[in-house]
Design an enzyme around this catalytic site. Structure first.
Site, PDB file in Angstrom:
ATOM      1  N   GLN A 121       1.074  -9.007  -6.359  1.00  0.00           N
ATOM      2  CA  GLN A 121       0.627 -10.399  -6.536  1.00  0.00           C
ATOM      3  C   GLN A 121       1.523 -11.169  -7.499  1.00  0.00           C
ATOM      4  OE1 GLN A 121      -1.748 -12.021  -4.871  1.00  0.00           O
ATOM      5  NE2 GLN A 121      -2.616 -10.277  -3.795  1.00  0.00           N
ATOM      6  N   CYS A 157     -16.088  -5.281   1.225  1.00  0.00           N
ATOM      7  CA  CYS A 157     -17.397  -5.058   1.799  1.00  0.00           C
ATOM      8  C   CYS A 157     -17.195  -4.106   2.955  1.00  0.00           C
ATOM      9  CB  CYS A 157     -18.069  -6.368   2.156  1.00  0.00           C
ATOM     10  SG  CYS A 157     -17.872  -7.014   3.767  1.00  0.00           S
ATOM     11  N   THR A 201       0.836  -1.203   0.000  1.00  0.00           N
ATOM     12  CA  THR A 201       0.000   0.000   0.000  1.00  0.00           C
ATOM     13  C   THR A 201       0.871   1.253   0.000  1.00  0.00           C
ATOM     14  OG1 THR A 201      -1.715  -1.203   1.188  1.00  0.00           O
ATOM     15  CG2 THR A 201      -1.834   1.204   1.262  1.00  0.00           C
TER      16      THR A 201
HETATM   17  N1  PLP Z   1      -1.671  -4.428  -4.264  1.00  0.00           N
HETATM   18  C1  PLP Z   1      -2.204  -5.643  -4.478  1.00  0.00           C
HETATM   19  C2  PLP Z   1      -2.423  -6.124  -5.884  1.00  0.00           C
HETATM   20  C3  PLP Z   1      -2.563  -6.449  -3.398  1.00  0.00           C
HETATM   21  O1  PLP Z   1      -3.125  -7.636  -3.603  1.00  0.00           O
HETATM   22  C4  PLP Z   1      -2.334  -5.960  -2.080  1.00  0.00           C
HETATM   23  C5  PLP Z   1      -2.760  -6.770  -0.925  1.00  0.00           C
HETATM   24  O2  PLP Z   1      -3.595  -6.463  -0.165  1.00  0.00           O
HETATM   25  C6  PLP Z   1      -1.759  -4.686  -1.920  1.00  0.00           C
HETATM   26  C7  PLP Z   1      -1.444  -3.948  -3.045  1.00  0.00           C
HETATM   27  C8  PLP Z   1      -1.481  -4.109  -0.571  1.00  0.00           C
HETATM   28  O3  PLP Z   1      -0.309  -4.684  -0.036  1.00  0.00           O
HETATM   29  P1  PLP Z   1       0.007  -4.583   1.530  1.00  0.00           P
HETATM   30  O4  PLP Z   1      -0.958  -5.503   2.213  1.00  0.00           O
HETATM   31  O5  PLP Z   1       1.432  -5.052   1.653  1.00  0.00           O
HETATM   32  O6  PLP Z   1      -0.159  -3.173   1.923  1.00  0.00           O
END
Ligand code: PLP
Length: 424
Positions: free
Chosen positions: A184, A333, A70
């Site tokens: 991912q 949700c 994130t």
């Molecule tokens: N981007 C994707 C495609 C994700 O699947 C996730 C997972 O929640 C994130 C970003 C966020 O990653 P993180 O949980 O390390 O903040």
């Protein structure tokens, strides 16, 4: 032990990551300190940086450690937007796919609302793959006004692997930087930051067998980024804050392990994925596989995603959970109120079709016995969820009431605790 089919949300620590984490947790030292403990911590961080960079096809100077996917996405999208706009105030457009994780989607919407960004949401086809024709058109229409492009490497809901090479090549003809959320994809399919030509790429520890709370933004050496967070000037002055040595060491150990085992895991998981898809297709013919077909090479090896007509995804999730099987609807949700997935809607599904979504994500602990357990439990859980979905029919009223009551209890508990099944 529950049967775990939610590796895309988070996957258990790998052994090398656990070993690195426990070894470093008992030690102290700030990597920015100049004394012996600080220098020791710095050496651990730099070795991890080197190893992580090698695993991702980057140079060590291109690794910016952050707190997770994130933060990496926020830093890339905001940082690129601000620096490009500062250099040229007319660069306000952001081209972004319609199927991004909220870490990108919400960041772009925030820039639109607060920073004057103009957003072009790029459409996808029925399988969730970027429509290159529409992308090309959006690029050609006033390229001078584009700040950046952001398209995820692989989708977290339906596992679609995007044509990153083509996306970057098209943007490169105008010198436009491309960011990709590879949270991912990294550790799951082969990828190489340098070879991709990306300006920036986000990766996260806990999706590859590392700890939660650590990730990295890979950032090309020539790319200028305005920091989001200010302070001590760590990480090329782009991301201030004391580095978390144990997590960084464990993240790099997980990355090296995942990339070492990638060829064998790719074929092992693809075979389990294909078996699961085939069994669901034959047991529940009305269920529809979403995302690219298993033989296209465009689907993540650990992703299976179906929509089950006539039921709510969260009822099915809950009934499977009661049978000891942990899955996900894959979509958000809020306070217990399900919303249809923006990814499925962008792929052209109706709200009704999108409602019965279920994602089964496989990972390094998944074996044949897990697939068999899921296959054994799924038909009954689906039948019950569907009866609940058709509440009102005389013969089904009792099952419907049981499921509705149980689902309501879960919703109430999650609303009270402000819990949400977020997009992961
Ligand atoms: N981007 C994707 C495609 C994700 O699947 C996730 C997972 O929640 C994130 C970003 C966020 O990653 P993180 O949980 O390390 O903040």
């Amino acid at each position: 032990m529950p049967v775990y089919f939610d590796h895309a949300a988070t996957t258990p620590l790998s052994e090398p990551a656990l070993a690195a984490l426990t070894q470093q947790l008992s030690r102290s030292g700030n990597p920015s300190s100049l004394h012996g403990s600080g220098r020791r911590a710095r050496a651990v961080v730099e070795e991890a940086r080197e190893n992580l960079a090698a695993a991702a096809g980057a140079h060590r100077s291109e690794v910016i450690f952050v707190s997770g996917g994130t933060e990496a996405d926020n830093l890339a999208v905001k940082g690129l937007y601000w620096s490009r706009r500062e250099a040229d105030p007319q660069r306000k457009r952001i081209l972004v796919s319609a199927v991004e994780h909220p870490a990108v989607q919400d960041t772009v919407e925030w820039l639109e609302k607060h920073e004057g960004a103009e957003v072009s949401w790029l459409p996808v086809d029925d399988d969730g793959l970027l429509r290159l024709d529409a992308y090309r058109e959006a690029l050609d229409e006033d390229p001078e006004s584009i700040a950046l492009v952001s398209v995820m490497w692989a989708n977290n809901e339906v596992g679609a692997i995007q044509p990153i090479a083509e996306i970057v090549a098209l943007a490169a003809s105008y010198g436009i930087p491309v960011h990709s959320d590879a949270v991912q994809a990294f550790g799951s399919i082969p990828l190489d930051f340098h070879a991709s030509g990306l300006a920036a790429m986000s990766i996260s520890g806990h999706k590859i067998g590392g700890p939660v709370g650590v990730g990295a933004l890979l950032l090309g050496r020539a790319i200028k980024l305005t920091p989001v967070q200010h302070g001590g000037g760590q990480e090329r002055d782009v991301r201030s804050g004391t580095l978390d040595t144990p997590s960084i060491a464990a993240f790099a150990a997980a990355a090296v392990d995942a990339v070492d085992k990638l060829p064998e895991e790719l074929s092992r998981l693809s075979a389990l994925r294909d078996l699961l898809i085939e069994r669901i297709n034959s047991l529940i013919p009305e269920a529809v596989l979403r995302g690219p077909g298993p033989n296209t090479g465009k689907r993540l090896p650990g992703n299976v995603h179906f929509t089950f007509p006539g039921c709510e995804g969260d009822s099915l999730l809950f009934l499977l959970d009661m049978a000891g099987i942990e899955t996900s609807t894959g979509s958000a949700c809020t306070a217990g109120v399900p919303r249809p997935s923006h990814v499925l809607l962008a792929m052209g599904l109706s709200e009704d079709e999108a409602r019965g979504a279920q994602r089964f994500s496989l990972g390094h602990t998944t074996g044949l016995a897990d697939v068999e357990a899921l296959i054994a439990a799924l038909p009954a859980a689906y039948a019950q969820a569907r009866q609940a979905g058709m509440a009102g029919h005389e013969s089904t009223i009792q099952t419907a009431a049981t499921v509705a009551k149980a689902t309501a209890l879960v919703k109430k508990a999650s609303a009270e605790a402000s819990l949400t099944e977020e997009k992961v």
